[in-house]
Design an enzyme around this catalytic site. Sequence first.
Site, mmCIF file in Angstrom:
data_model
loop_
_atom_site.group_PDB
_atom_site.id
_atom_site.type_symbol
_atom_site.label_atom_id
_atom_site.label_comp_id
_atom_site.label_asym_id
_atom_site.label_seq_id
_atom_site.Cartn_x
_atom_site.Cartn_y
_atom_site.Cartn_z
ATOM 1 N N GLU A 85 -40.456 -114.706 43.492
ATOM 2 C CA GLU A 85 -40.537 -115.429 42.157
ATOM 3 C C GLU A 85 -41.292 -114.402 41.241
ATOM 4 O O GLU A 85 -42.350 -113.991 41.848
ATOM 5 C CB GLU A 85 -40.695 -116.684 41.973
ATOM 6 C CG GLU A 85 -41.947 -117.151 42.698
ATOM 7 C CD GLU A 85 -42.363 -118.479 42.884
ATOM 8 O OE1 GLU A 85 -41.323 -119.205 43.185
ATOM 9 O OE2 GLU A 85 -43.514 -119.151 42.559
ATOM 10 N N CYS A 110 -45.833 -112.137 35.695
ATOM 11 C CA CYS A 110 -46.844 -112.394 36.995
ATOM 12 C C CYS A 110 -45.977 -112.006 37.986
ATOM 13 O O CYS A 110 -44.791 -112.727 38.265
ATOM 14 C CB CYS A 110 -47.193 -113.952 36.839
ATOM 15 S SG CYS A 110 -47.779 -114.203 38.486
ATOM 16 N N CYS A 145 -47.037 -115.464 52.253
ATOM 17 C CA CYS A 145 -48.259 -115.089 52.425
ATOM 18 C C CYS A 145 -48.940 -115.411 53.765
ATOM 19 O O CYS A 145 -48.813 -116.542 54.108
ATOM 20 C CB CYS A 145 -49.243 -115.318 51.379
ATOM 21 S SG CYS A 145 -50.975 -114.489 51.469
ATOM 22 N N CYS A 147 -54.311 -119.891 52.101
ATOM 23 C CA CYS A 147 -55.259 -120.814 51.326
ATOM 24 C C CYS A 147 -54.668 -122.001 51.535
ATOM 25 O O CYS A 147 -53.707 -122.386 50.899
ATOM 26 C CB CYS A 147 -55.495 -120.171 50.042
ATOM 27 S SG CYS A 147 -56.080 -118.291 50.021
ATOM 28 N N CYS A 167 -52.408 -123.409 48.177
ATOM 29 C CA CYS A 167 -51.443 -122.315 47.654
ATOM 30 C C CYS A 167 -50.081 -122.686 48.328
ATOM 31 O O CYS A 167 -50.011 -122.737 49.571
ATOM 32 C CB CYS A 167 -51.832 -121.043 47.806
ATOM 33 S SG CYS A 167 -50.641 -119.828 47.450
ATOM 34 N N CYS A 208 -47.688 -120.483 41.226
ATOM 35 C CA CYS A 208 -47.012 -119.730 42.274
ATOM 36 C C CYS A 208 -46.241 -120.301 43.655
ATOM 37 O O CYS A 208 -46.962 -121.293 43.807
ATOM 38 C CB CYS A 208 -48.281 -118.547 42.703
ATOM 39 S SG CYS A 208 -49.008 -117.835 41.290
HETATM 40 N N1 SAH Z 1 -53.095 -113.156 46.983
HETATM 41 C C1 SAH Z 1 -53.735 -113.243 45.590
HETATM 42 C C2 SAH Z 1 -52.659 -112.941 44.458
HETATM 43 C C3 SAH Z 1 -51.698 -114.072 44.300
HETATM 44 S S1 SAH Z 1 -52.415 -115.765 44.379
HETATM 45 C C4 SAH Z 1 -54.767 -113.985 45.454
HETATM 46 O O1 SAH Z 1 -54.994 -115.000 46.121
HETATM 47 O O2 SAH Z 1 -55.610 -113.584 44.452
HETATM 48 C C5 SAH Z 1 -52.975 -115.715 42.772
HETATM 49 C C6 SAH Z 1 -53.570 -116.938 42.300
HETATM 50 O O3 SAH Z 1 -52.673 -117.887 42.132
HETATM 51 C C7 SAH Z 1 -54.794 -117.350 42.941
HETATM 52 O O4 SAH Z 1 -55.888 -116.959 42.462
HETATM 53 C C8 SAH Z 1 -54.913 -119.006 42.295
HETATM 54 O O5 SAH Z 1 -55.545 -119.049 41.120
HETATM 55 C C9 SAH Z 1 -53.199 -119.021 41.902
HETATM 56 N N2 SAH Z 1 -52.768 -120.316 42.602
HETATM 57 C C10 SAH Z 1 -52.170 -120.362 44.000
HETATM 58 N N3 SAH Z 1 -51.761 -121.706 43.898
HETATM 59 C C11 SAH Z 1 -52.213 -122.470 42.874
HETATM 60 C C12 SAH Z 1 -52.077 -123.840 42.603
HETATM 61 N N4 SAH Z 1 -51.368 -124.591 43.415
HETATM 62 N N5 SAH Z 1 -52.386 -124.165 41.672
HETATM 63 C C13 SAH Z 1 -52.856 -123.155 40.397
HETATM 64 N N6 SAH Z 1 -53.005 -122.037 40.866
HETATM 65 C C14 SAH Z 1 -52.760 -121.458 42.090
HETATM 66 FE FE1 SF4 Z 2 -51.845 -115.652 49.667
HETATM 67 FE FE2 SF4 Z 2 -51.729 -117.800 48.223
HETATM 68 FE FE3 SF4 Z 2 -54.171 -117.295 49.324
HETATM 69 FE FE4 SF4 Z 2 -53.183 -115.515 47.359
HETATM 70 S S1 SF4 Z 2 -53.731 -117.979 47.142
HETATM 71 S S2 SF4 Z 2 -54.184 -115.249 49.450
HETATM 72 S S3 SF4 Z 2 -51.121 -115.902 47.691
HETATM 73 S S4 SF4 Z 2 -52.262 -118.170 50.315
#
Ligand code: SAH
Ligand code: SF4
Length: 359
Positions: free
Chosen positions: A92, A105, A112, A116, A119, A336
């Site tokens: 997306e 974005c 991934c 995390c 996420c 995301c």
């Molecule tokens: N993997 C890279 C880039 C993609 S994720 C990274 O981790 O930086 C980018 C951003 O998406 C993360 O820093 C986080 O701020 C945001 N993100 C992911 N899951 C989220 C959630 N559930 N609510 C708000 N922001 C989120």
């Molecule tokens: Fe991967 Fe989501 Fe962690 Fe970014 S925030 S590194 S997309 S698991």
Amino acid sequence: MSKKNLLGYSQAELEKFFLEINEPSFRAKQLLKWVHQKGELDFDKMSNFNKKLISKMKEVATLVTPKVEKVLQSEDGTKKYLINLSSGSSIEMVRIPENKRITLCISSQAGCALQCTFCATGAQGFEKNLSPDEIVGQLWLANFYDRKDPPITNVVFMGMGEPLLNFEPVISSASIMRNEFAYFLSKKRITISTSGLIPQINKLASRTDVSLAVSLHAPDNALRDIIVPINRIYPIDSLLNACKNYLSIQKDGRFLTIEYILINEINDSLEHAKSLSKILAELTCKINLIPFNPFEGCEYARSKDENIELFKSYLLKKGFTVTVRSTRGGDIDGACGQLVGNLKKTTQVKKITSRKFVA
Ligand code: SAH
Ligand code: SF4
């Protein structure tokens, strides 16, 4: 033999391509302009290419974007695109207009591997690395899929995936975004966001000059080890040193962006803000606070407004530049990984309660 998809070719790669088919290298600039400035993908319509050249190109090359499966338009102007890759994976991208700035974005991977705990993309697991045409193709679609939309002014690699684990295709697509015959975005208008892979950050400065954002999300290793598990390999102090190094190589007074998601009662207390201000004291950075966006299967909650305010004011008082990311596109699953996550739910329900952090 499958045809070469020239959509993801950099200027240098196109020059090589044209020389290989016995054409002058200046054709590369012409093709970049047709594709990325005029949005033309049909070789027959490229009026400064003669018939012989066009038929030579059609034999060996093609121009194909990923397929838009669905576009969701939010009331606040945010647009979210669900995109299908030829491999069958879905990714997306989100288009976010804010006055004259129109940020896209984009995704660098389908899924991934880094898991995390906050996420939705991490909860889906890793599917594949995107190729340069699939990465640049997102910017092409944002500009030309609906030509009534004004062009993108800023690109952030903050969609699905960890860009630095797909290093070469990300660098190569950033070079097309920067190229004056293509999108001609300045280095400040492209941001690579990373969860903190030190070896890749160290080699980044020799390969690109785009801006860097680091997803910190916790001020100490004990907490970061849990919510950003890659921290167990690359802990905070070494990560911040790598960031300082990246900035010092750029030598242009640039800021690093520190991203810090705010999760209720996990990382959002005043104590966390104090520790954060201490560890960031030596770094030229701005801090982007991101209220957690909830999704099904994850038990975290968004920080309370009053705690977000306290956290922010403390950092402001300490002299940091702080922004709080406004929740955009909330009505269309703006965060995301959430749209793909929702579509997949019917076939594959992943509970991630086992990864919940217990304070
Ligand atoms: N993997 C890279 C880039 C993609 S994720 C990274 O981790 O930086 C980018 C951003 O998406 C993360 O820093 C986080 O701020 C945001 N993100 C992911 N899951 C989220 C959630 N559930 N609510 C708000 N922001 C989120
Ligand atoms: Fe991967 Fe989501 Fe962690 Fe970014 S925030 S590194 S997309 S698991």
